[in-house]
Write a protein that holds these residues in place. Structure first.
Motif, PDB file in Angstrom:
ATOM      1  N   SER A 299      -3.307  37.736 -57.074  1.00 42.97           N
ATOM      2  CA  SER A 299      -3.007  38.935 -56.270  1.00 42.97           C
ATOM      3  C   SER A 299      -1.585  38.995 -55.726  1.00 42.97           C
ATOM      4  O   SER A 299      -1.358  39.540 -54.646  1.00 42.97           O
ATOM      5  CB  SER A 299      -3.995  39.023 -55.088  1.00 42.97           C
ATOM      6  N   HIS A 300      -0.617  38.488 -56.461  1.00 44.54           N
ATOM      7  CA  HIS A 300       0.757  38.381 -55.946  1.00 44.54           C
ATOM      8  C   HIS A 300       1.607  39.506 -56.529  1.00 44.54           C
ATOM      9  O   HIS A 300       2.406  39.309 -57.450  1.00 44.54           O
ATOM     10  CB  HIS A 300       1.346  37.019 -56.318  1.00 44.54           C
ATOM     11  N   PRO A 457     -11.021  35.582 -47.963  1.00 44.11           N
ATOM     12  CA  PRO A 457     -10.517  35.850 -46.613  1.00 44.11           C
ATOM     13  C   PRO A 457      -9.244  35.097 -46.241  1.00 44.11           C
ATOM     14  O   PRO A 457      -9.001  34.859 -45.053  1.00 44.11           O
ATOM     15  CB  PRO A 457     -11.677  35.406 -45.734  1.00 44.11           C
ATOM     16  N   TYR A 458      -8.439  34.699 -47.218  1.00 40.46           N
ATOM     17  CA  TYR A 458      -7.104  34.137 -46.996  1.00 40.46           C
ATOM     18  C   TYR A 458      -7.154  32.838 -46.191  1.00 40.46           C
ATOM     19  O   TYR A 458      -6.537  32.693 -45.141  1.00 40.46           O
ATOM     20  CB  TYR A 458      -6.201  35.164 -46.308  1.00 40.46           C
ATOM     21  N   ASP A 459      -7.903  31.876 -46.728  1.00 40.36           N
ATOM     22  CA  ASP A 459      -7.978  30.543 -46.123  1.00 40.36           C
ATOM     23  C   ASP A 459      -6.834  29.677 -46.642  1.00 40.36           C
ATOM     24  O   ASP A 459      -6.647  29.570 -47.864  1.00 40.36           O
ATOM     25  CB  ASP A 459      -9.309  29.862 -46.492  1.00 40.36           C
ATOM     26  N   ILE A 465       3.460  27.149 -42.858  1.00 41.51           N
ATOM     27  CA  ILE A 465       4.450  28.214 -42.939  1.00 41.51           C
ATOM     28  C   ILE A 465       4.644  28.833 -41.558  1.00 41.51           C
ATOM     29  O   ILE A 465       3.800  28.668 -40.674  1.00 41.51           O
ATOM     30  CB  ILE A 465       4.016  29.336 -43.913  1.00 41.51           C
ATOM     31  N   THR A 466       5.760  29.519 -41.385  1.00 36.71           N
ATOM     32  CA  THR A 466       5.946  30.358 -40.212  1.00 36.71           C
ATOM     33  C   THR A 466       5.218  31.669 -40.475  1.00 36.71           C
ATOM     34  O   THR A 466       5.534  32.372 -41.443  1.00 36.71           O
ATOM     35  CB  THR A 466       7.435  30.636 -39.959  1.00 36.71           C
ATOM     36  N   LEU A 467       4.218  31.960 -39.662  1.00 38.54           N
ATOM     37  CA  LEU A 467       3.387  33.125 -39.922  1.00 38.54           C
ATOM     38  C   LEU A 467       4.212  34.409 -39.869  1.00 38.54           C
ATOM     39  O   LEU A 467       5.073  34.584 -39.007  1.00 38.54           O
ATOM     40  CB  LEU A 467       2.245  33.207 -38.910  1.00 38.54           C
ATOM     41  N   PHE A 468       3.930  35.298 -40.806  1.00 36.01           N
ATOM     42  CA  PHE A 468       4.607  36.589 -40.854  1.00 36.01           C
ATOM     43  C   PHE A 468       4.038  37.534 -39.803  1.00 36.01           C
ATOM     44  O   PHE A 468       4.753  38.355 -39.231  1.00 36.01           O
ATOM     45  CB  PHE A 468       4.444  37.198 -42.259  1.00 36.01           C
ATOM     46  N   ASN A 469       2.732  37.425 -39.567  1.00 33.79           N
ATOM     47  CA  ASN A 469       2.075  38.277 -38.591  1.00 33.79           C
ATOM     48  C   ASN A 469       0.818  37.583 -38.088  1.00 33.79           C
ATOM     49  O   ASN A 469       0.480  36.485 -38.527  1.00 33.79           O
ATOM     50  CB  ASN A 469       1.743  39.652 -39.184  1.00 33.79           C
ATOM     51  N   GLU A 470       0.165  38.195 -37.138  1.00 30.26           N
ATOM     52  CA  GLU A 470      -1.081  37.679 -36.567  1.00 30.26           C
ATOM     53  C   GLU A 470      -2.208  38.642 -36.893  1.00 30.26           C
ATOM     54  O   GLU A 470      -1.983  39.851 -36.993  1.00 30.26           O
ATOM     55  CB  GLU A 470      -0.946  37.519 -35.050  1.00 30.26           C
ATOM     56  N   PRO A 471      -3.453  38.173 -37.076  1.00 29.60           N
ATOM     57  CA  PRO A 471      -3.854  36.767 -37.028  1.00 29.60           C
ATOM     58  C   PRO A 471      -3.393  36.004 -38.260  1.00 29.60           C
ATOM     59  O   PRO A 471      -2.758  36.576 -39.146  1.00 29.60           O
ATOM     60  CB  PRO A 471      -5.383  36.854 -36.978  1.00 29.60           C
ATOM     61  N   VAL A 475      -3.111  38.966 -45.607  1.00 32.96           N
ATOM     62  CA  VAL A 475      -2.598  38.846 -46.959  1.00 32.96           C
ATOM     63  C   VAL A 475      -1.136  38.429 -46.956  1.00 32.96           C
ATOM     64  O   VAL A 475      -0.697  37.643 -47.814  1.00 32.96           O
ATOM     65  CB  VAL A 475      -2.797  40.168 -47.737  1.00 32.96           C
ATOM     66  N   GLU A 476      -0.357  38.906 -45.981  1.00 35.21           N
ATOM     67  CA  GLU A 476       1.059  38.536 -45.934  1.00 35.21           C
ATOM     68  C   GLU A 476       1.237  37.038 -45.709  1.00 35.21           C
ATOM     69  O   GLU A 476       2.081  36.400 -46.354  1.00 35.21           O
ATOM     70  CB  GLU A 476       1.771  39.326 -44.827  1.00 35.21           C
TER      71      GLU A 476
END
Length: 660
Positions: A299-300, A457-459, A465-471, A475-476
């Motif tokens: 899914s990239h 569910p994106y486990d 990594i530095t999270l792009f967004n929360e939670p 997908v990002e």
């Protein structure tokens, strides 16, 4: 109400339940339409959605109750058979109400994921309860709870309703029962067919918008599901969906669209020939044959890659674009993983039927790169962090040349296991171990490595990594982690014993989603793909490329001469502009795009439509185009089904190139 019960007699429970079901369908459709207010309004579809929806709902109710209505008309009464009919009807009413309520309740979540009502994907996922339950429990706990509560409520109220409507029924006199039964069946059949035409009602008859979701809103989810089951029961070919065209024309156009000399074909290309696209393919590289590794990313899509105009979520892929042979205009052939697997391992063009990974006839003796390389003494393997039986991969692979299944059961103490299995870091560690061991044995190898962390569910592991967004589980963030794991593998591979003798390609199977108002949302088919490894020089390739072109290109770069039926282009060669194309399949819609962004779309029961695609705005505008382009697109839309039906794409007894 009592007077109505007397007049309707044994049909009363069915009439009342039908009205309740009609109300449920209407309320659900209204809620979904309000949710999608802008898209319904843009399609000018409010009247059509509800008028056609009423037609679909009546047909659904007719299918559900025509047989119970017949039995009640003939057999009702206080005798034993009559009592059995009542209990059977109560069970059927309860089941029907539960199914209808449950399917409407799960519809919003399915639309969020696939931008369509529940369809064949819903059924196919049910085949794998372990993986699906893990996925649902990992990321859809609220939806599971809502579904459970809705089911309990529907079953409870359905049983109570069935009790109330079946109490105190009047009995039709015996002499009138045959007539009543005849009338009931006639009404039921007419309601189910909803037309006096040759074919009964189907989704194509009520479709009116270029937005697939808007057309789906005219359906109800139970009807959508049952229609999908009917289709799956007897897989159809392109001839059942698109305008017919003669096999000679199909073969001629497909051969002409291939980028090889006519003298390379093994046969003359007549309909009676065994394999019309079978040809001698000579590799550009003529040194010692190299290993081939396909890194298939879940899914990239290109929209997550800065180098391709997307979000800055894939720095390691961007780095590969600066170092390797990067394709800037490559498009996936489908919207599901099995379609991507089909493209990169077999080079088979997409069809409106299921991927060959799932079709029964292709489980053995179907052409694949693994079968070709296995005959050339390569070790052939599939490496996957989950369970390889998912989506029928294991059966297809083992039957078509893959000798080694390295799935979750073979992983020793993986660091992190999510809903879909071991994380991508564990996957690539496994791949490196395998490649190092095979290299030490001086054994040439082919490996398909399929990632899974970027899947709902994106486990994925914490603190990577530095999270792009929360939670965290978005997908990002999953894309960032998948790219991080890929980057670690590439750096390790560069220092390995197998780097200099291996051709790698990293390519997405498809975009994360393929939603939107277009039948074939072209922007969502654009994917990243980079070829790299020892001896691969940097190149920014802006030619129009299909996912199908990667397989012949890899074989050419690896030094593999062979006789095979692949129709894709060897991109190490010059490809004339007029032969550059992308082909994309979304459900039953097929799109063919030329190098200058002219697009032909084939949809079920319709003539070809033509457009001009604006990649900057991701828009299609209607535009007449040359008949020669439409004819070539038409032939390629039909080719896969023709080839599958007539065994044109089976494995070879020998892949040795002919030196005639």
């Amino acid at each position: 109400m009592q007077r109505l019960k007397v007049k309707l007699g044994p049909i009363y429970p069915i009439v009342i339940t039908s009205l309740v079901i009609l109300l449920i369908f209407t309320v659900s459709r209204l809620g979904l339409s309000i949710w999608q207010f802008d898209r319904v309004s843009e399609a000018d579809g409010w009247l059509r959605v509800f008028s056609s929806g009423l037609r679909i709902d009546i047909a659904s109710i007719s299918y559900l109750f025509v047989l119970p209505a017949l039995l009640m008309s003939l057999l009702s009464g206080k005798h034993l058979m009559g009592r059995i009919c009542i209990w059977g009807l109560r069970g059927w009413i309860t089941f029907g109400l539960w199914l209808i309520v449950y399917m409407e309740v799960v519809t919003p979540a399915f639309i969020i994921e696939y931008d369509l009502r529940p369809n064949r994907l819903f059924i196919e996922y049910l085949i794998y309860p372990k993986e699906v339950l893990a996925m649902l429990w990992g990321g859809y706990k609220i939806e599971l709870l809502i579904g459970l509560l809705a089911s309990i409520t529907a079953l409870t109220l359905g049983w109570k309703l069935s009790c109330r409507v079946t109490q105190g029924l009047t009995v039709t006199q015996w002499k009138w029962r045959p007539l009543v039964a005849l009338v009931v069946v006639a009404i039921g059949v007419m309601g189910a067919r909803s037309t006096l035409g040759h074919r009964p009602l189907n989704p194509a008859m009520v479709a009116f918008s270029s937005d697939p979701l808007i057309n789906d809103l005219t359906l109800n989810s139970s009807y959508s599901l049952m229609f999908a089951i009917k289709q799956m029961a007897s897989e159809q070919s392109a001839e059942d969906f698109y305008p017919r065209i003669g096999p000679d024309t199909i073969i001629s156009e497909v051969r002409d669209s291939m980028n090889i000399e006519q003298s390379a074909f093994v046969t003359e290309g007549k309909v009676t020939d065994a394999k019309p696209t079978l040809a001698n393919h000579r590799a550009t590289y003529q040194g010692k044959p190299k290993n081939i590794v396909i890194l298939l990313l879940e899914s990239h899509g290109a929209r997550y890659v800065k180098s391709l105009g997307g979000q800055d979520l894939s720095p390691n892929l961007d780095k590969l674009y600066q170092q390797g042979w990067g394709f800037e205009r490559i498009y996936a052939s489908g919207t599901r993983s099995v379609r991507g697997i089909e493209a990169v391992t077999t080079g088979f063009s997409p069809t409106p039927a299921r991927s060959v990974v799932k079709l029964g006839k292709s489980q053995t003796n179907f052409f694949s790169i693994a079968d070709l390389l296995k005959e050339k003494q390569y070790h052939t393997q599939f490496i996957y962090g989950g369970e390889s039986h998912f989506d029928n991969m294991k059966s297809f692979f083992l039957g078509n040349g893959f000798a080694d299944m390295q799935d979750l059961a073979t992983f020793k103490s993986p660091a992190f296991i999510g809903s879909w299995g071991a994380c991508d870091e564990d996957l690539y560690d496994k791949a490196d171990q395998q490649f190092t061991a095979l290299s030490a044995q001086h054994k040439p190898f082919f490996s398909l490595v399929f990632s899974s962390s970027n899947h709902s569910p994106y486990d994925f592991p914490d603190d990577k990594i530095t999270l792009f967004n929360e939670p965290k589980q978005t997908v990002e963030n999953a894309v960032k982690y998948a790219d991080y794991a890929l980057g670690k593998f590439v750096e390790k591979a560069k220092n390995s014993t197998y780097w200099n003798n291996t051709v790698f390609v990293v390519v997405a199977d498809h975009d994360n989603r393929a939603g939107g108002a277009l039948n074939v949302p072209i922007g969502h088919f654009k994917i990243p793909a980079v070829i790299f490894g020892g001896g691969i020089e940097h190149r920014a390739d802006n030619r129009l490329v299909s996912q199908l072109d990667l397989l012949p290109t890899l074989l050419s770069l690896a030094g593999i001469d062979s006789q095979n039926p692949i129709i894709g282009h060897d991109l190490t060669q010059q490809v004339p502009i007029e032969k550059q194309r992308a082909m994309m399949q979304r459900g039953q819609d097929f799109a063919w795009m030329t190098e200058d962004n002219q697009v032909v779309v084939f949809s079920p029961g319709k003539a070809a439509s033509s457009y001009l695609y604006d990649p900057e705005l991701d828009l299609l505008s209607e535009k007449p185009i040359q008949q020669s382009i439409i004819r070539r697109a038409h032939a390629n839309a039909m080719w896969g089904s023709l080839a599958f039906k007539n065994d044109y794409y089976t494995a070879q007894k020998s892949y040795l190139i002919s030196h005639q």
